[in-house]
Design an enzyme around this catalytic site. Structure first.
Site, mmCIF file in Angstrom:
data_model
loop_
_atom_site.group_PDB
_atom_site.id
_atom_site.type_symbol
_atom_site.label_atom_id
_atom_site.label_comp_id
_atom_site.label_asym_id
_atom_site.label_seq_id
_atom_site.Cartn_x
_atom_site.Cartn_y
_atom_site.Cartn_z
ATOM 1 N N HIS A 1 0.817 -1.216 0.000
ATOM 2 C CA HIS A 1 0.000 0.000 0.000
ATOM 3 C C HIS A 1 0.851 1.266 0.000
ATOM 4 C CE1 HIS A 1 0.120 -0.049 4.563
ATOM 5 N NE2 HIS A 1 0.112 1.234 4.370
ATOM 6 N N ASP B 1 1.086 -7.676 2.242
ATOM 7 C CA ASP B 1 1.244 -6.242 1.994
ATOM 8 C C ASP B 1 2.718 -5.829 1.869
ATOM 9 O OD1 ASP B 1 0.834 -3.544 1.759
ATOM 10 O OD2 ASP B 1 -0.501 -3.379 3.486
ATOM 11 N N SER C 1 4.049 2.142 8.474
ATOM 12 C CA SER C 1 3.812 1.188 7.400
ATOM 13 C C SER C 1 5.110 0.917 6.670
ATOM 14 C CB SER C 1 2.808 1.745 6.404
ATOM 15 O OG SER C 1 1.532 1.415 6.821
HETATM 16 N N1 ARG Z 1 -4.572 0.583 7.507
HETATM 17 C C1 ARG Z 1 -3.274 0.563 6.905
HETATM 18 C C2 ARG Z 1 -2.641 1.946 7.040
HETATM 19 O O1 ARG Z 1 -3.105 2.760 7.735
HETATM 20 C C3 ARG Z 1 -3.320 0.070 5.506
HETATM 21 C C4 ARG Z 1 -3.956 0.989 4.520
HETATM 22 C C5 ARG Z 1 -4.011 0.508 3.097
HETATM 23 N N2 ARG Z 1 -4.991 -0.514 2.868
HETATM 24 C C6 ARG Z 1 -6.294 -0.307 2.521
HETATM 25 N N3 ARG Z 1 -7.060 -1.331 2.357
HETATM 26 N N4 ARG Z 1 -6.814 0.895 2.357
HETATM 27 O O2 ARG Z 1 -2.001 2.526 6.235
HETATM 28 N N1 GLU Z 2 -1.064 1.326 7.637
HETATM 29 C C1 GLU Z 2 -0.445 2.368 8.413
HETATM 30 C C2 GLU Z 2 0.525 3.227 7.619
HETATM 31 O O1 GLU Z 2 0.334 3.469 6.454
HETATM 32 C C3 GLU Z 2 0.181 1.746 9.587
HETATM 33 C C4 GLU Z 2 -0.888 1.357 10.462
HETATM 34 C C5 GLU Z 2 -1.009 2.281 11.605
HETATM 35 O O2 GLU Z 2 -1.581 3.378 11.475
HETATM 36 O O3 GLU Z 2 -0.502 1.860 12.635
HETATM 37 O O4 GLU Z 2 1.446 3.779 8.125
#
Ligand code: ARG
Ligand code: GLU
Length: 712
Positions: free
Chosen positions: A86, A222, A647
């Site tokens: 991502h 991921d 991330s």
């Molecule tokens: N929650 C994760 C973060 O904050 C992954 C985000 C990307 N994935 C998604 N399905 N939108 O970045």
């Molecule tokens: N998916 C998040 C990022 O893009 C990390 C998850 C979080 O917020 O801890 O940094």
């Protein structure tokens, strides 16, 4: 007998305190000597200098800020870098079209010549950091006015950063810590030739999509691979075919020997923002106003994008990245609110503040310095409330709402500065923009959100241009008409005028363009009536927050308080462990390929498992990547205190080897940016065994494995 019972109780209480303490915090690498004995007790085998040092190659040399908001780490001597799928998503998508659909099919360079350029992407290494508080605050004591004080600080910072990198190719920046009670200087080295090497298909890299996002149990692969290129001197260089793979100072060996519950883990990367020391009323406003408003606005937008994506494959590709980024914070805010309610966060803060007030009242000196801190907050947050609401509406609806607005702001900027029309750059912008643009989708978003703005914000924040549109008419219809007629959404006409550099005609067209003028008047209202007051109140809040933080540091002397995340390199450590999300439910700390097959559903886009992966599973063709049960481990949870920006961060074991790539947090713990709960807050990582299995068995990119150091 009785003695030993007490002793036992004492020991277990100590352990409880210790383990709670051990798990919360994002620590500054130069100060790690404060944590290292605790880390060693938890099992970590390296020294503070092994983690961060300017005199020897240390782990920090293997870590980069990837782009502007993710982390990446080196995994080979030749500049090979891993981050999340991502995080590389924008790049993977930009190379994709219906013909070359790397999102759907994945991408694997089979030789270095096939690695793909990514204009605009950079990675940044930390060369050195050091405290510069005195130099930053020099001459500030005598300045009473907060704005003037900030000017002086900016002036000092400019001098410090200029001096720090004079005559070098490095970049310098200074960031405040503990709300401005300390400052650190960062000297960075930024590389701009960063090429895409590999990415699994979205069906793996984004498996579970937005449905599983922020959730456990998780089965997402991921990760994506990039390579840093440098000039022949190993220094940053703009793209050239003569550039060579960067020679890594340090890289992570990849451990596939397996992980167990209770193992030490550490995450080293770039956490973005946390708000650990907020005043209770601020938390209340997040819960009662900010999160509900922002969630509701995005509800609308997501519904419109989602329906269009469901109906058409080309739209799905066009809007994939936009949908994911819109839904991400939307879902997090929901988890955050739930968590804050469950923790009773506002009441907890109020209790802490009572105790704080008592502490202040214990001495005259404290009363003098901090006596009015809490009362000042109370008044400031009451003042802020209406402006915060207006700003959230403006940000979500005008700034981030539609794509037409992006064209508006580009053109508005161009016309202000019309000597410098760079036709090539502007044409490139337009072609990229319209490649992923569907005018119906954008129009529906525009109509829905602008109507919402009109209906829900205070009259003084609604510009005349919007009122004029309504003037006894059907607002929705009028909004749709102005979007439809606008040159902002007319690729042919706009491109023609830009290509011919016909700024005069463009100017003329735009001055009569209702949409262009509406955006302009929204921006004007924002800068006349919302932002200045918002900014002024926030400046005062920041100054008060700085005093509050200073008081907390004084009050908690001896206990370590960590500074809020500020997108600088931090270390957080904990253990591999599962958790109990709810009464009667116990989550295991890892998932396996079994779960992917269980979730498989060709009918649902997010859960459609690629045939090739199913075949490997059926044949149990797992190479040496299986766990002791003969299964491929996919993801695992651990109690590291992470946030957005982490991330792609390396998850490191006791020996300093890579065991996972961090990519998410568990839903029940997403309030950790404001209040951490050691029982519920877990970070989620992809197991390096799943990553290597995919590179090796699924992609057949074995030449990449040859440059890695794999520890079994
Ligand atoms: N929650 C994760 C973060 O904050 C992954 C985000 C990307 N994935 C998604 N399905 N939108 O970045
Ligand atoms: N998916 C998040 C990022 O893009 C990390 C998850 C979080 O917020 O801890 O940094």
């Amino acid at each position: 007998m009785i003695m030993s019972k007490h002793l036992l109780l004492l020991i277990s209480l100590l352990c409880l305190w210790f383990s709670t303490f051990a798990r919360e915090g994002m620590w500054v690498p130069v100060l790690l000597h404060q944590n290292i004995s605790e880390m060693n007790e938890m099992g970590f085998q390296l020294s503070a200098d092994d983690v961060y040092s300017i005199n020897q190659a240390s782990l920090n040399d293997a870590i980069v800020l990837f782009g502007h908001g993710c982390t990446g780490e080196l995994i080979s001597p030749d500049g090979l870098l891993v981050t999340n799928h991502h995080c590389g998503f924008g790049q993977i998508q930009s190379h994709s079209s219906v013909e070359h659909d790397y999102l759907s099919d994945g991408f694997w360079a089979m030789s270095r010549e096939q690695e793909l350029l990514n204009p605009g992407l950079s990675v940044t290494f930390l060369v050195e950091m050091r405290e510069v508080t005195d130099a930053v605050l020099e001459g500030c004591d005598t300045i009473g006015d907060e704005a003037l004080k900030q000017d002086k600080i900016r002036e000092n910072i400019a001098i410090i950063t200029n001096e720090a990198v004079a005559g070098t190719h490095y970049e310098a920046l200074v960031k405040p810590f503990y709300e401005g009670n300390q400052y650190y200087l960062f000297i960075n080295e930024r590389f701009t030739d960063v090429r895409l090497v590999g990415a699994p298909p979205s069906a793996i890299g984004k498996f579970g999509g937005d449905t599983d996002n922020w959730m456990w149990p998780r089965h997402t692969g991921d990760f994506s691979l990039f390579r840093i290129y440098a000039g022949s001197d190993n220094k940053p260089a703009d793209y050239s075919p003569d550039n060579v793979p960067y020679r890594s100072k340090k890289f992570f060996p990849i451990n596939i020997a397996g992980i167990n519950e209770g193992d030490f883990t550490m995450v080293f990367g770039y956490p973005g923002t946390t708000h650990q020391y907020l005043y209770s009323e601020a938390v209340k406003q997040i819960l009662e106003q900010r999160n509900p408003n922002r969630i509701a606005i995005r509800d609308e937008k997501l519904k419109i994008m989602g329906n269009a994506m469901e109906a058409d494959r080309a739209t799905r590709i066009q809007y994939a990245a936009k949908y994911a980024s819109t839904s991400n914070a939307w879902k997090k805010w929901q988890g955050e609110s739930k968590g804050l309610v469950r923790l009773n966060a506002v009441a907890v803060k109020i209790d802490e503040e009572k105790e704080f007030a008592e502490w202040v009242n214990q001495s005259l000196e404290r009363k003098g310095k901090y006596g009015n801190v809490l009362g000042t907050f109370e008044k400031q947050y009451a003042d802020l409330l209406p402006y915060q609401k207006a700003k959230d509406y403006f940000d979500e609806i005008v700034m981030r709402g539609t794509d037409s607005y992006k064209v508006y702001s580009r053109l508005a900027y161009l016309l202000r500065d019309n000597e410098k029309l760079d036709t090539v750059a502007e044409m490139e912008f337009l072609s990229l923009h319209f490649k992923d643009f569907d005018t119906n989708v954008d129009q529906n978003i525009f109509v829905s959100l602008f109507a919402k703005y009109y209906n829900e914000t205070a009259a003084r924040f609604v510009p005349n241009a919007l009122l004029a549109l309504i003037n006894n008419k059907n607002l929705e219809k009028e909004l749709a008409k102005c979007h439809e007629k606008s040159i902002l959404n007319n690729n042919g006409e706009l491109s023609r005028l830009i290509k011919n550099a016909d700024l005069e005609k463009l100017n003329k067209n735009l001055s009569g363009d209702v949409l262009f003028n509406l955006f302009g008047s929204m921006v004007k209202v924002y800068y006349d009536s919302i932002f200045p007051r918002y900014q002024e109140i926030n400046r005062q809040i920041d100054a008060n927050q700085k005093r509050y933080m200073a008081a907390l540091l004084e009050k908690e002397k001896g206990k370590m308080l960590f500074p809020n995340a500020n997108l600088t390199m931090r270390v957080t450590y904990g253990k591999v462990e599962g958790y109990r999300p709810a009464d009667g439910v116990n989550y295991k700390y890892y998932t396996t390929l079994d779960g992917i097959i269980e979730k498989d559903n060709p009918e649902i886009y997010d859960y459609s498992v690629p045939e090739r992966l199913k075949k490997l599973y059926r044949d149990r063709d797992f190479g040496h990547y299986a766990n002791s049960n003969g299964n491929i481990p996919v993801c695992f949870t651990a109690s590291n205190h992470t946030t957005g920006g982490n991330s792609g961060s390396p998850v490191i074991n006791a020996k300093g080897h890579l065991i996972g790539i961090n990519f998410d947090r568990c839903w029940e713990g997403t309030m950790s940016d404001i209040m951490f709960d050691p029982d519920k807050c877990r970070n989620i990582s992809i197991d390096t065994r799943y990553m290597l299995f995919l590179i090796d068995k699924f992609a057949g990119a074995t030449y990449l494995l040859n440059e890695m150091e794999i520890v079994e």
